[in-house]
Scaffold this motif. Structure first.
Motif, PDB file in Angstrom:
ATOM      1  N   SER A  87       0.822  -1.209   0.000  1.00 38.85           N
ATOM      2  CA  SER A  87       0.000   0.000   0.000  1.00 38.85           C
ATOM      3  C   SER A  87       0.854   1.256   0.000  1.00 38.85           C
ATOM      4  CB  SER A  87      -0.937  -0.006   1.210  1.00 38.85           C
ATOM      5  OG  SER A  87      -1.827  -1.102   1.151  1.00 38.85           O
ATOM      6  N   ALA A  88       1.977   1.211   0.713  1.00 31.80           N
ATOM      7  CA  ALA A  88       2.876   2.373   0.734  1.00 31.80           C
ATOM      8  C   ALA A  88       3.396   2.666  -0.658  1.00 31.80           C
ATOM      9  CB  ALA A  88       4.030   2.122   1.693  1.00 31.80           C
ATOM     10  N   PHE A  89       3.875   1.650  -1.355  1.00 35.41           N
ATOM     11  CA  PHE A  89       4.408   1.868  -2.700  1.00 35.41           C
ATOM     12  C   PHE A  89       3.307   2.266  -3.681  1.00 35.41           C
ATOM     13  CE2 PHE A  89       8.422  -0.195  -1.478  1.00 35.41           C
ATOM     14  CZ  PHE A  89       9.313   0.609  -2.166  1.00 35.41           C
ATOM     15  N   GLN A  90       2.133   1.688  -3.534  1.00 30.90           N
ATOM     16  CA  GLN A  90       1.032   2.103  -4.401  1.00 30.90           C
ATOM     17  C   GLN A  90       0.674   3.567  -4.171  1.00 30.90           C
ATOM     18  OE1 GLN A  90      -1.543  -1.476  -3.386  1.00 30.90           O
ATOM     19  NE2 GLN A  90      -2.076  -1.216  -5.537  1.00 30.90           N
ATOM     20  N   ALA A  94       1.007   6.560  -6.882  1.00 33.55           N
ATOM     21  CA  ALA A  94      -0.169   7.338  -7.276  1.00 33.55           C
ATOM     22  C   ALA A  94       0.065   8.824  -7.045  1.00 33.55           C
ATOM     23  CB  ALA A  94      -1.391   6.859  -6.490  1.00 33.55           C
ATOM     24  N   ALA A  95       0.716   9.163  -5.956  1.00 34.21           N
ATOM     25  CA  ALA A  95       0.964  10.574  -5.649  1.00 34.21           C
ATOM     26  C   ALA A  95       2.029  11.162  -6.561  1.00 34.21           C
ATOM     27  CB  ALA A  95       1.393  10.714  -4.187  1.00 34.21           C
ATOM     28  N   LEU A  96       3.018  10.334  -6.944  1.00 32.04           N
ATOM     29  CA  LEU A  96       4.111  10.837  -7.773  1.00 32.04           C
ATOM     30  C   LEU A  96       3.697  10.973  -9.227  1.00 32.04           C
ATOM     31  CD1 LEU A  96       7.071  11.698  -7.580  1.00 32.04           C
ATOM     32  CD2 LEU A  96       7.703   9.332  -8.140  1.00 32.04           C
ATOM     33  N   GLY A  97       3.051   9.935  -9.763  1.00 31.80           N
ATOM     34  CA  GLY A  97       2.646   9.974 -11.163  1.00 31.80           C
ATOM     35  C   GLY A  97       3.838  10.231 -12.061  1.00 31.80           C
ATOM     36  N   ASP A  98       3.710  11.205 -12.964  1.00 30.50           N
ATOM     37  CA  ASP A  98       4.826  11.563 -13.831  1.00 30.50           C
ATOM     38  C   ASP A  98       5.412  12.910 -13.441  1.00 30.50           C
ATOM     39  OD1 ASP A  98       2.780  13.241 -14.616  1.00 30.50           O
ATOM     40  OD2 ASP A  98       2.798  12.641 -16.716  1.00 30.50           O
ATOM     41  N   ARG A  99       5.165  13.324 -12.184  1.00 27.71           N
ATOM     42  CA  ARG A  99       5.698  14.599 -11.720  1.00 27.71           C
ATOM     43  C   ARG A  99       7.195  14.480 -11.466  1.00 27.71           C
ATOM     44  NH1 ARG A  99       2.723  17.005  -6.834  1.00 27.71           N
ATOM     45  NH2 ARG A  99       3.190  14.974  -5.909  1.00 27.71           N
ATOM     46  N   THR A 100       7.870  15.611 -11.442  1.00 24.23           N
ATOM     47  CA  THR A 100       9.315  15.604 -11.281  1.00 24.23           C
ATOM     48  C   THR A 100       9.716  16.425 -10.065  1.00 24.23           C
ATOM     49  OG1 THR A 100       9.600  17.566 -12.663  1.00 24.23           O
ATOM     50  CG2 THR A 100       9.628  15.431 -13.784  1.00 24.23           C
ATOM     51  N   GLY A 101      10.878  16.132  -9.539  1.00 21.83           N
ATOM     52  CA  GLY A 101      11.453  16.960  -8.501  1.00 21.83           C
ATOM     53  C   GLY A 101      11.382  16.378  -7.110  1.00 21.83           C
TER      54      GLY A 101
END
Length: 226
Positions: A87-90, A94-101
């Motif tokens: 669940s942590a990795f999911q 999900a929160a990261l998506g394709d965002r950067t930084g």
């Protein structure tokens, strides 16, 4: 995370750390749990490693890759650890998506912690992985808020996770199998906190190796939108 290179390296590094630390994790769990944490974690991270080998040429965002790893951990680690790590990795994915930084990674790590707390109903001081994960996220985000870079943030997170894991030794467990032992759980390092310290240590190690993979964003400040 500009692309999935760091995510892949992190997952490989964590799998390697679990493999090398399997006996230690199992010994810790034998003292206050079911004695299978190392075995189960190696089984799950082994599946993640095989996934990385199978899909090494597949273009995926970091978020998708981490989410897929979470599903494998849920399915193959088993027990509470599988649910919590999966669940942590999911949630991270999900929160990261394709965002950067780095700031975005900090938000994603917080989402992973929130998932663990929600599912495990654990808080700091309960002698669980939260005692390592919570300080790691706090330290990561503190460095970012002060203008530090990703390398500095992950190094601070790794140190905080290791220190947090050590704080579980004098604690009496209030969650999980260890809680059944009552005062007899005192004096033992929590195995989930120990494997969580491995998780953040390997992230810091792979970030430090980032320039070799031309991850120039590793060296920039943790500013929103970066």
């Amino acid at each position: 995370m500009q692309d999935d290179a760091l995510a892949r390296a992190w997952l490989r590094g964590f799998a390697r750390a679990v493999e090398e630390g399997e006996e230690k994790l199992t010994a810790l769990d034998s003292a206050i749990g079911d004695g299978d944490h190392g075995i189960n974690m190696r089984r799950g991270t082994g599946q993640v490693r095989r996934m990385l080998l199978r899909d090494q040429a597949t273009a995926e965002s970091s978020g998708e890759l981490l989410g897929e790893a979470g599903l494998l951990l849920r399915d193959h680690v088993g027990g509470a650890a599988g649910v919590l790590y999966g669940s942590a990795f999911q949630a991270i994915g999900a929160a990261l998506g394709d965002r950067t930084g780095a700031a975005q990674l900090g938000d994603a790590l917080q989402a992973g912690l929130d998932a663990v707390v929600r599912l495990g109903a654990a808080a700091a001081g309960d002698k669980t992985m939260v005692d390592a994960y919570g300080p790691a996220v706090t330290s990561f985000r503190a460095v970012c808020s002060q203008g530090g870079n990703l390398g500095e943030a992950t190094t601070a997170a790794a140190a905080a996770a290791a220190a947090g894991a050590r704080t579980t030794i004098p604690m009496q467990a209030r969650k999980g199998r260890a809680s059944y032992l009552g005062y007899r759980s005192i004096g033992h390092l929590d195995p989930g906190a120990a494997s969580t310290a491995m998780l953040f240590r390997t992230l810091a190690e792979e970030v430090k190796a980032g320039p070799d993979r031309d991850l120039s964003f590793v060296r920039i400040a943790c500013m929103p939108g970066v």
